[in-house]
Design an enzyme around this catalytic site. Structure first.
Site, PDB file in Angstrom:
ATOM      1  N   ASP A  93      -6.877 -30.629 -29.652  1.00  0.00           N
ATOM      2  CA  ASP A  93      -5.584 -29.983 -29.778  1.00  0.00           C
ATOM      3  C   ASP A  93      -4.599 -31.082 -30.200  1.00  0.00           C
ATOM      4  O   ASP A  93      -4.835 -32.245 -29.922  1.00  0.00           O
ATOM      5  CB  ASP A  93      -5.232 -29.433 -28.378  1.00  0.00           C
ATOM      6  CG  ASP A  93      -3.851 -28.840 -28.292  1.00  0.00           C
ATOM      7  OD1 ASP A  93      -3.490 -28.063 -29.183  1.00  0.00           O
ATOM      8  OD2 ASP A  93      -3.132 -29.154 -27.324  1.00  0.00           O
TER       9      ASP A  93
ATOM     10  N   ASP B  69      -4.781 -30.176 -23.752  1.00  0.00           N
ATOM     11  CA  ASP B  69      -3.932 -30.352 -22.560  1.00  0.00           C
ATOM     12  C   ASP B  69      -3.730 -29.014 -21.874  1.00  0.00           C
ATOM     13  O   ASP B  69      -3.145 -28.920 -20.809  1.00  0.00           O
ATOM     14  CB  ASP B  69      -2.589 -30.974 -22.914  1.00  0.00           C
ATOM     15  CG  ASP B  69      -1.660 -29.999 -23.601  1.00  0.00           C
ATOM     16  OD1 ASP B  69      -2.166 -29.080 -24.282  1.00  0.00           O
ATOM     17  OD2 ASP B  69      -0.439 -30.141 -23.469  1.00  0.00           O
TER      18      ASP B  69
ATOM     19  N   ASP C 142      -4.629 -23.401 -24.555  1.00  0.00           N
ATOM     20  CA  ASP C 142      -5.992 -23.575 -25.035  1.00  0.00           C
ATOM     21  C   ASP C 142      -7.102 -23.433 -23.990  1.00  0.00           C
ATOM     22  O   ASP C 142      -8.215 -23.867 -24.218  1.00  0.00           O
ATOM     23  CB  ASP C 142      -6.177 -24.812 -25.919  1.00  0.00           C
ATOM     24  CG  ASP C 142      -5.540 -26.074 -25.408  1.00  0.00           C
ATOM     25  OD1 ASP C 142      -4.991 -26.797 -26.219  1.00  0.00           O
ATOM     26  OD2 ASP C 142      -5.592 -26.325 -24.200  1.00  0.00           O
TER      27      ASP C 142
HETATM   28  P1  ADP Z   1      -0.333 -26.557 -30.223  1.00  0.00           P
HETATM   29  O1  ADP Z   1      -1.525 -25.877 -30.801  1.00  0.00           O
HETATM   30  O2  ADP Z   1       0.272 -27.547 -31.181  1.00  0.00           O
HETATM   31  O3  ADP Z   1      -0.559 -27.143 -28.863  1.00  0.00           O
HETATM   32  P2  ADP Z   1       0.999 -24.067 -29.282  1.00  0.00           P
HETATM   33  O4  ADP Z   1      -0.128 -23.098 -29.478  1.00  0.00           O
HETATM   34  O5  ADP Z   1       1.403 -24.370 -27.877  1.00  0.00           O
HETATM   35  O6  ADP Z   1       0.809 -25.437 -30.099  1.00  0.00           O
HETATM   36  O7  ADP Z   1       2.282 -23.509 -30.068  1.00  0.00           O
HETATM   37  C1  ADP Z   1       2.188 -23.288 -31.463  1.00  0.00           C
HETATM   38  C2  ADP Z   1       3.532 -23.151 -32.108  1.00  0.00           C
HETATM   39  O8  ADP Z   1       4.207 -21.982 -31.592  1.00  0.00           O
HETATM   40  C3  ADP Z   1       4.487 -24.288 -31.851  1.00  0.00           C
HETATM   41  O9  ADP Z   1       4.315 -25.357 -32.760  1.00  0.00           O
HETATM   42  C4  ADP Z   1       5.833 -23.588 -32.025  1.00  0.00           C
HETATM   43  O10 ADP Z   1       6.156 -23.509 -33.397  1.00  0.00           O
HETATM   44  C5  ADP Z   1       5.590 -22.207 -31.502  1.00  0.00           C
HETATM   45  N1  ADP Z   1       5.993 -22.062 -30.077  1.00  0.00           N
HETATM   46  C6  ADP Z   1       5.170 -21.905 -29.007  1.00  0.00           C
HETATM   47  N2  ADP Z   1       5.861 -21.771 -27.856  1.00  0.00           N
HETATM   48  C7  ADP Z   1       7.173 -21.882 -28.198  1.00  0.00           C
HETATM   49  C8  ADP Z   1       8.402 -21.842 -27.457  1.00  0.00           C
HETATM   50  N3  ADP Z   1       8.452 -21.669 -26.139  1.00  0.00           N
HETATM   51  N4  ADP Z   1       9.563 -21.955 -28.174  1.00  0.00           N
HETATM   52  C9  ADP Z   1       9.543 -22.129 -29.503  1.00  0.00           C
HETATM   53  N5  ADP Z   1       8.436 -22.188 -30.257  1.00  0.00           N
HETATM   54  C10 ADP Z   1       7.263 -22.056 -29.624  1.00  0.00           C
HETATM   55 MG    MG Z   2      -1.060 -27.636 -26.849  1.00  0.00          MG
END
Ligand code: ADP
Ligand code: MG
Length: 256
Positions: free
Chosen positions: A13, A206, A210
């Site tokens: 991730d 983390d 995921d």
């Molecule tokens: P990663 O795969 O990088 O760990 P996430 O699945 O947690 O990312 O989130 C993917 C995307 O969704 C983020 O890059 C962001 O654009 C958007 N996102 C997720 N949660 C939030 C939030 N609480 N506020 C704003 N954007 C969010």
């Molecule tokens: Mg993440």
């Protein structure tokens, strides 16, 4: 240990694993002469209840500026996309391009900075501006990826973040393949594809969004800093948040 010894591909991730996940608000870009403080206030109201590092950074920035923001009477956190909140000002969307597109918001003038994660905002269906939030790559990430490659292991990164940011992180750390703009469910499908192509797969995350892919890998590993759900779903929990723990654990497994 036996499963870890047989790992042929390590899938990671991005946020909180390869990067520190310590997001800091860099820039506020409101549309139509809206004051910057107003854009940040609306975003912070949406993120009041979020535990996502992006949400935390927005709330912290608003508090540091001494802004007061309401607690919306309705908040929906859409995994991998962002937030929809019903406030006194109207219905606010705060998240990525996917979230706004899904609600048919027209975006013609969005400025996206490849070195930052861009959070987009809309009020009652109209685009009102963006917030650039930067994260930093862990200092040991590139060395850890190089160690994995020396062990003959294929490396891949999965992220829900945008393509530009994802490619910039992969280029800087030497990761072989990158998948961006993924929803939590897509991550498991891609892991299965990579497994078919390269062999037994280890997933390292983390845990924010995921847990399913952690549970679905041959070996699921959670960073020590990870969310409780990740630690529950993982086979291996690293005691630190260092990327060096990945090649080290595989070396220990092979020697054992
Ligand atoms: P990663 O795969 O990088 O760990 P996430 O699945 O947690 O990312 O989130 C993917 C995307 O969704 C983020 O890059 C962001 O654009 C958007 N996102 C997720 N949660 C939030 C939030 N609480 N506020 C704003 N954007 C969010
Ligand atoms: Mg993440």
């Amino acid at each position: 240990l036996e499963a870890l010894k047989n790992v042929k591909t390590v899938v990671m991730d991005k946020t909180g694993t390869i990067t520190k996940g310590n997001f800091v608000v860099q820039n506020l870009n409101p549309e139509n002469e809206m004051p910057e403080g107003e854009l940040l206030t609306l975003a912070a109201a949406c993120e009041t209840a979020s535990t996502h590092p992006i949400g935390n950074s927005i709330v912290t920035a608003a508090q540091e500026k001494g802004l007061t923001f309401e607690t919306p009477h309705e908040i929906q956190e859409i995994s991998g996309k962002g937030i929809r909140a019903v406030t006194h000002e109207g219905v606010i969307l705060c998240g990525n391009r996917k979230l706004l597109e899904e609600h048919h918001v027209e975006m013609t003038s969005v400025k996206e900075d490849p070195s930052a994660t861009t959070v987009l905002l809309a009020k009652d269906g109209t685009y009102i501006g963006s917030i650039a939030i930067a994260d930093t790559i862990k200092s040991e990430s590139a060395d850890a990826i190089a160690s994995l490659k020396r062990l003959g292991i294929h490396t891949a990164m999965l992220t829900g973040d945008g393509e530009e940011t994802a490619k910039a992180v992969a280029a800087e750390t030497g990761i072989d393949t990158v998948y961006s703009k993924l929803l939590p469910g897509d991550k498991l499908d891609i892991l299965k594809e990579l497994r078919k192509e390269h062999g037994n797969a280890m997933f390292v995350g983390d845990g924010i969004n995921d847990a399913p892919v952690l549970a679905g890998a041959d070996v699921g590993a959670a960073m020590g800093s990870g969310a409780d759900a990740a630690i529950e779903a993982a086979d291996v929990v690293f005691m630190t948040s260092s990327m060096e723990a990945i090649p080290e654990s595989i070396r220990i497994a092979k020697q054992t």
